[in-house]
Design a protein around this motif. Structure first.
Motif, PDB file in Angstrom:
ATOM      1  N   UNK A 155       0.736  -1.162  -0.142  1.00  0.00           N
ATOM      2  CA  UNK A 155      -0.095  -0.068  -0.149  1.00  0.00           C
ATOM      3  C   UNK A 155       0.885   1.180  -0.054  1.00  0.00           C
ATOM      4  N   UNK A 156       0.293   2.418  -0.827  1.00  0.00           N
ATOM      5  CA  UNK A 156       1.080   3.560  -0.446  1.00  0.00           C
ATOM      6  C   UNK A 156       0.191   4.192   0.542  1.00  0.00           C
ATOM      7  N   UNK A 157       1.006   4.959   1.591  1.00  0.00           N
ATOM      8  CA  UNK A 157       0.445   5.523   2.416  1.00  0.00           C
ATOM      9  C   UNK A 157       0.729   6.852   2.675  1.00  0.00           C
ATOM     10  N   UNK A 158      -0.297   7.935   2.638  1.00  0.00           N
ATOM     11  CA  UNK A 158       0.167   9.307   2.661  1.00  0.00           C
ATOM     12  C   UNK A 158      -0.466   9.822   4.285  1.00  0.00           C
ATOM     13  N   UNK A 159       0.136  11.063   4.246  1.00  0.00           N
ATOM     14  CA  UNK A 159      -0.451  12.204   5.438  1.00  0.00           C
ATOM     15  C   UNK A 159      -1.233  13.091   4.568  1.00  0.00           C
ATOM     16  N   UNK A 197      -9.925  25.479   5.266  1.00  0.00           N
ATOM     17  CA  UNK A 197      -8.942  25.509   4.471  1.00  0.00           C
ATOM     18  C   UNK A 197      -9.170  23.958   3.693  1.00  0.00           C
ATOM     19  N   UNK A 198      -8.893  23.925   2.395  1.00  0.00           N
ATOM     20  CA  UNK A 198      -8.913  22.387   1.732  1.00  0.00           C
ATOM     21  C   UNK A 198      -7.901  21.437   2.243  1.00  0.00           C
ATOM     22  N   UNK A 199      -8.226  20.227   2.347  1.00  0.00           N
ATOM     23  CA  UNK A 199      -7.498  19.265   2.613  1.00  0.00           C
ATOM     24  C   UNK A 199      -6.195  19.400   1.522  1.00  0.00           C
ATOM     25  N   UNK A 200      -5.126  18.905   2.459  1.00  0.00           N
ATOM     26  CA  UNK A 200      -3.890  19.018   1.590  1.00  0.00           C
ATOM     27  C   UNK A 200      -2.747  17.615   1.645  1.00  0.00           C
ATOM     28  N   UNK A 201      -2.468  17.228   0.799  1.00  0.00           N
ATOM     29  CA  UNK A 201      -1.725  15.880   0.778  1.00  0.00           C
ATOM     30  C   UNK A 201      -0.409  16.249   1.099  1.00  0.00           C
ATOM     31  N   UNK A 202       0.299  15.972   2.382  1.00  0.00           N
ATOM     32  CA  UNK A 202       1.384  16.597   2.806  1.00  0.00           C
ATOM     33  C   UNK A 202       2.606  15.816   2.427  1.00  0.00           C
ATOM     34  N   UNK A 203       2.616  14.409   2.438  1.00  0.00           N
ATOM     35  CA  UNK A 203       3.489  13.528   2.104  1.00  0.00           C
ATOM     36  C   UNK A 203       2.977  12.066   1.685  1.00  0.00           C
ATOM     37  N   UNK A 204       3.765  11.045   1.101  1.00  0.00           N
ATOM     38  CA  UNK A 204       3.323   9.980   0.708  1.00  0.00           C
ATOM     39  C   UNK A 204       4.758   9.028   0.609  1.00  0.00           C
ATOM     40  N   UNK A 205       4.452   7.879   0.908  1.00  0.00           N
ATOM     41  CA  UNK A 205       5.643   6.987   0.775  1.00  0.00           C
ATOM     42  C   UNK A 205       4.892   5.572  -0.212  1.00  0.00           C
ATOM     43  N   UNK A 206       5.729   5.197  -1.146  1.00  0.00           N
ATOM     44  CA  UNK A 206       5.233   4.284  -2.011  1.00  0.00           C
ATOM     45  C   UNK A 206       6.125   2.814  -1.808  1.00  0.00           C
ATOM     46  N   UNK A 207       5.443   1.903  -1.694  1.00  0.00           N
ATOM     47  CA  UNK A 207       6.206   0.645  -1.350  1.00  0.00           C
ATOM     48  C   UNK A 207       7.138   0.041  -2.306  1.00  0.00           C
TER      49      UNK A 207
END
Length: 121
Positions: free
Chosen positions: A32-36, A43-53
């Motif tokens: 799974x890719x996991x994001x914060x 404010x709008x939701x913001x994707x802060x970071x993600x890690x790809x397996x």
């Protein structure tokens, strides 16, 4: 039952640090890719970071690049977000999310309830 549980939020002064944790149950992070994500009031939701397996690659929003670090521990089925040099504008509810195809930036299948981060000036 699939579940993501965040922890580690709190109140910190500007310039301080926090480490958020995202614990998974019901599935393993290996595929799974996991994001914060974060969302502040109004404010709008913001994707802060993600890690790809697939290759362990990491991605960061420009707003946090150089200050935040995402990492994972497959043995513990945990993903972390280390946040340094925190600013008042980092104040938000932080959620982790998992994507079953292992792709960052795609639609996320599972979401946690969130943990509050408040940075005082």
């Amino acid at each position: 039952e699939v579940q993501l549980v965040e922890s580690g939020g709190g109140l910190v002064q500007a310039g301080g640090s926090l480490r958020l944790s995202c614990a998974a149950s019901g599935f393993t992070y290996d595929d799974y890719a996991v994001a914060w994500f974060r969302q502040a009031p109004g404010k709008e939701r913001e994707e802060v970071s993600c890690i790809s397996p697939a290759d362990g690659s990491t991605h960061y929003a420009d707003s946090v690049k150089g200050r935040f670090t995402i990492s994972s521990d497959s043995a513990k089925n945990m993903v972390y977000l280390r946040m340094n040099s925190l600013k008042p504008e980092d104040t938000a509810v932080y959620h982790c999310a998992a994507e079953s195809g292992g792709n960052c930036g795609m639609g996320y299948d599972y979401w946690g309830q969130g943990t509050q981060v408040t940075v005082s000036s």
